[in-house]
Design an enzyme around this catalytic site. Structure first.
Site, mmCIF file in Angstrom:
data_model
loop_
_atom_site.group_PDB
_atom_site.id
_atom_site.type_symbol
_atom_site.label_atom_id
_atom_site.label_comp_id
_atom_site.label_asym_id
_atom_site.label_seq_id
_atom_site.Cartn_x
_atom_site.Cartn_y
_atom_site.Cartn_z
ATOM 1 C CD GLU A 187 46.070 44.139 34.302
ATOM 2 O OE1 GLU A 187 47.196 43.849 34.728
ATOM 3 O OE2 GLU A 187 45.644 45.293 34.261
ATOM 4 C CD GLU A 240 43.155 46.996 37.423
ATOM 5 O OE1 GLU A 240 42.810 45.804 37.584
ATOM 6 O OE2 GLU A 240 44.331 47.372 37.509
HETATM 7 C C1 GAL Z 1 46.799 46.379 37.072
HETATM 8 C C2 GAL Z 1 46.557 45.094 37.846
HETATM 9 C C3 GAL Z 1 46.365 45.373 39.320
HETATM 10 C C4 GAL Z 1 47.399 46.348 39.804
HETATM 11 C C5 GAL Z 1 47.337 47.598 38.994
HETATM 12 C C6 GAL Z 1 48.375 48.656 39.362
HETATM 13 O O1 GAL Z 1 47.414 46.149 35.865
HETATM 14 O O2 GAL Z 1 45.416 44.439 37.363
HETATM 15 O O3 GAL Z 1 46.413 44.168 40.021
HETATM 16 O O4 GAL Z 1 48.635 45.763 39.681
HETATM 17 O O5 GAL Z 1 47.623 47.280 37.678
HETATM 18 O O6 GAL Z 1 48.343 49.060 40.630
#
Ligand code: GAL
Length: 831
Positions: free
Chosen positions: A422, A508
């Site tokens: 991100e 993710e």
């Molecule tokens: C994503 C991020 C993670 C965590 C997740 C929410 O956007 O990459 O590190 O923050 O959201 O739990």
């Protein structure tokens, strides 16, 4: 075929630590974890060799001082760091080296120090290393003396916040002392690839970096020998190397053919090793063993990922580097247990979000058969926290990246690099200019694996990830692919139609989220005890819809769900940890774990939720949920059927002719991947019968329990090897008089550990419990708690006992046996 003399040592080494080098050919690789002095006061002059540290605490590494403290709401890390204190800490270690070592090259290797470490040897400053997740090393040779020497490390984790998520503080990974001949193989100096692989034969290429620190030029022989997992030699080659005096470095290329190789696969993760030997006038003067696997990886825009020609969907989870009660200083066997629990869920891939893991973590992935998306950075120049790596990126990112690749590029488990998570630059007009040099370095240092980034703004309305940025990636990584507009229905589809050549992966994605064993609903943050919910349904449904798309679209390489296991940090007080895992901080599976198990394994299973202790709600409807991979499940309460329901995914369509099916279709009763019945509560036994092809293949029962009567202890291994990397996990259950676990029991307990071991962590998985992880007293949470017990070096018996005045106590014994580890310690050399 002759057996390679040191092969058994290699084998044992591979069983334990990363790139472990047995003592041979004069090379020593010594574990330097024991007997450090530590102070958490920032002290003037402590780097001086003569400094008096006798009042400092003595401890063994790995050590994380943050986890030793209480959780405090106003800790400068805030929720990101799990409300634990950080600050500055000093470490000192005295050691002796023999006079004979002065004619050698000696260097110290840190697997990870969080963060901003300064290191001195005998008062001489060796350097500052900002990044807390990377491995690094310093040459000690010019500053050593025969006899006593002092290493001092100052660790500065005071400027907060500086990372996401919980980092820990201190020398939280292993430290090694290397002693080698001046003519030697460099640190991370072997690079092994397998450019051609099939069942009949494999080509193994080895690039070896040899250094000459001698004052004279000379020639030597470099020999590379491949041995298999049981130490049998399967091939060798050698060549002459000529090295100029001083610090001349040469890279030698070798190629060895291996006939009928045993390929590294997820089912049979066979590991070979290369022994690299430097030979001078017939004498072996240096020797290094590097574990590797013979395997072929391929990414195809239509077929996804192929391992040895076989298509594999990545069923992945994101993992953070801490392990609950021990913080960031994680004994290896805690990862063994955690990874096994994930494997039992059907998980076959791990993303190291968002930073490099300890080297032994990747060794375990190699040996246990996981695919790894190895991620290096969470930020580049555009920071996310005030003092994070963005501050150092310009100066350090290339150096750190090269170290990272060199350290990790021989692991067969590592199949994909991630340059970042991100990243702010993804949406900046010139952001790709920051990406370019990173990709170039990856490609230069390891042309065998593709590079991705986890992008969360691909279809953002305001500043979407730029086309230049995306087209630079070998594989387009999607974080939260269903985030933007119609993508919640269409997922990858629009981009795939517009860019048929793209290779795509879910780097993710959605969490089901939730706290183990909590069933009070309400929604949107409200907790309403009048509403019983077996699961966080919006999360479940999103996960199901995404999985349905991912599973049937071959072009989607796979998915990494956020997260496999709860992690400290990313919390809002009173929580201290994120609850996005399908496994809690103790490693206890939550209900959502079984959703993935139902989709990712074929082993017949049913999981029912919630529990069946609802005293006072007699006659009121409680939704009962099942995750299953059976065709039908029939639910009974106290013998009365509530009907059979059916789930089938993927649902078969006609095959070959109208009304003919390759797989027998099941009359599905839901388009979801779970089943639900409305059951008016009465205490008793809830039983589910799972059938496939009309036959009962599995049954599952939950029952109303009595009141808490006793503690019951069990241990994952009742016999462990006596070294610090091996811990025993003692599960503490609260049971009723008939031995049923009481699912909502919150009972205070003290855990007494006596004999040949000590308690290093006690937790219950409850995010809002602020008891220190180092306390020996705690309440069970929803019936459970977990004690982590570390053996002493001297073998013996460990006795673990519960102490409480209200319930019957239990006691358990663990025997510890002499460690069979081939790792040499500094103390052994000093003897
Ligand atoms: C994503 C991020 C993670 C965590 C997740 C929410 O956007 O990459 O590190 O923050 O959201 O739990």
């Amino acid at each position: 075929m002759k057996r390679f003399t040191l092969s058994i040592l290699v084998f044992l080494c591979i069983q334990s630590f990363s790139n472990c080098i047995a003592q041979a050919g004069g090379r020593e690789r010594l574990l330097m974890d024991a007997g450090w002095k530590f102070s958490q006061t920032d002290t003037v002059g402590a780097e001086k060799a003569a400094f008096n540290d006798s009042r400092w605490r003595t401890l063994n590494l790995p050590h994380d001082w943050s986890i030793e403290h209480d959780f405090i709401q106003d800790a400068p890390t805030g929720g990101g760091g799990g409300y634990l204190p950080t600050g500055v800490g000093w470490y000192r270690k005295q050691f002796t080296i023999p006079r004979s070592a002065l004619s050698k090259v000696v260097w110290i290797e840190f697997d990870g120090v969080y963060q901003n470490s300064d290191v001195w040897i005998n008062g001489h400053h060796l350097g500052r290393y900002p990044n807390g997740y990377m491995s690094f090393h310093y040459d000690l040779t010019p500053h050593l003396k025969a006899g006593n020497n002092t290493i001092t490390v100052r660790v500065d984790n005071s400027r907060q916040p500086n990372t996401r998520w919980y980092s820990g503080s201190g020398i939280y990974r292993h430290v090694w002392l290397n002693i080698a001949h001046p003519l030697h193989i460099a640190q991370w100096g072997t690079y092994i690839t397998t450019p051609q692989v099939d069942a009949a034969k494999a080509t193994v290429q080895i690039k070896t970096t040899v250094n000459n620190r001698k004052a004279v030029s000379g020639t030597a022989t470099l020999r590379s020998v491949i041995v298999d997992e049981v130490g049998k030699e399967v091939g060798r080659t050698e060549s002459a190397v000529s090295l100029k005096s001083g610090t001349d470095t040469t890279i030698v290329s070798h190629e060895i053919q291996v006939a009928t190789p045993v390929l590294w696969s997820l089912e049979k993760p066979h590991m070979y090793s290369i022994w690299s030997l430097v030979i001078d006038k017939g004498k072996v003067i240096d020797e290094v063993a590097t574990p590797f696997g013979i395997r072929h990886i391929e990414y195809d825009a239509d077929k996804g990922f192929l391992l040895n020609g076989k298509r594999i969907k990545m069923k992945g989870v994101c993992l953070h580097h801490d392990a609950g009660s021990v913080g960031a200083a994680v004994p290896e066997s805690m990862w063994v247990r955690r990874l096994q629990i994930l494997k039992d869920m059907g998980c076959n891939a791990i993303r190291t979000s968002h930073n490099p893991m300890a080297p032994e973590f990747l060794d375990l992935c190699d040996r246990m058969g996981f695919l790894v998306q190895n991620e290096v950075y969470d930020v580049w120049l555009a920071g996310k926290a005030k003092y994070d790596y963005a501050v150092y990126f310009k100066e350090w990112s290339q150096r750190d990246l090269v170290n990272f690749i060199h350290r990790d590029r021989n692991h067969p488990s590592v199949v994909l690099w991630s340059a970042g998570n991100e990243i702010g630059e993804q949406g900046q007009p010139k952001g790709y200019e920051v990406l370019r040099p990173l990709i170039e370095t990856f490609h230069r240092e390891d042309p065998t694996r593709p590079v991705t980034t986890g992008n969360d703004h691909i279809a953002d309305d305001n500043s979407p990830t730029t086309p230049e940025f995306l087209s630079m990636l070998d594989i387009v990584g999607y974080n939260y692919v269903d985030r933007w507009r119609d993508r919640r229905e269409l997922f990858y589809d629009i981009d795939k139609r517009n860019n048929p050549g793209w290779k795509m992966i879910g780097t993710e994605n959605v969490s089901i989220s939730g706290v183990r064993g909590n069933y009070f609903g309400g929604g949107y943050g409200r907790i309403d005890s009048s509403v019983i919910q077996p699961a966080n349904l919006p999360g479940v449904i999103r996960a199901e819809q995404l999985w349905k798309f991912t599973a049937v679209h071959d072009y989607v390489i796979g998915d990494f769900m956020w997260t496999g296991i709860d992690y400290l940090g990313e919390a809002r007080w009173p929580s201290k940890n994120s609850s996005s895992g399908v496994i809690d901080l103790c490693g206890f599976p939550k209900d959502a774990y079984y959703f993935y198990k139902s989709q990712w394994t074929d082993q017949p299973m049913i999981h029912l939720a919630p529990h069946w202790n609802w005293n006072g709600r007699e006659g009121k409807v409680i939704p009962v949920m099942a995750y299953t991979n059976c065709d039908t499940v029939e639910l009974f309460l106290n013998g009365k059927s509530f009907g059979a329901k059916s789930v089938q995914f993927p649902r078969p369509g006609n095959a070959g002719a109208w009304n003919r099916y390759a797989v027998t279709p099941v009359g599905t009763t839901t388009a979801d991947l779970h089943l639900i019945w409305d059951v008016p509560y009465e205490p008793g036994i809830l039983k589910a019968v799972g059938r496939k092809g009309g036959k009962t293949i599995v049954e599952e029962e939950i029952r109303t329990t009595g009141a808490p009567a006793a503690f019951r202890l069990s241990v994952d291994r009742s016999k462990i090897e006596a070294d610090a990397t091996n811990v025993a996990h003692v599960k503490i259950e609260v049971v009723d008089k008939d031995g049923n676990i009481v699912p909502n029991a919150a009972e205070s307990v003290q855990v007494i550990v006596e004999g040949a071991g000590r308690l290093i962590g006690l937790d219950n998985g409850n995010p809002v419990d602020h008891t220190s992880m180092k306390s020996d007293k705690r309440k069970t949470f929803n019936g459970l708690a977990l004690a982590v017990v570390q053996p002493a070096i001297k073998p013996g018996t460990i006795r673990v006992t519960t102490r409480s005045s209200f319930l019957k106590n239990d006691s358990i014994e663990i025997s510890t046996v002499k460690s069979g580890s081939a790792i040499r310690t500094l103390e052994q050399m000093q003897k």
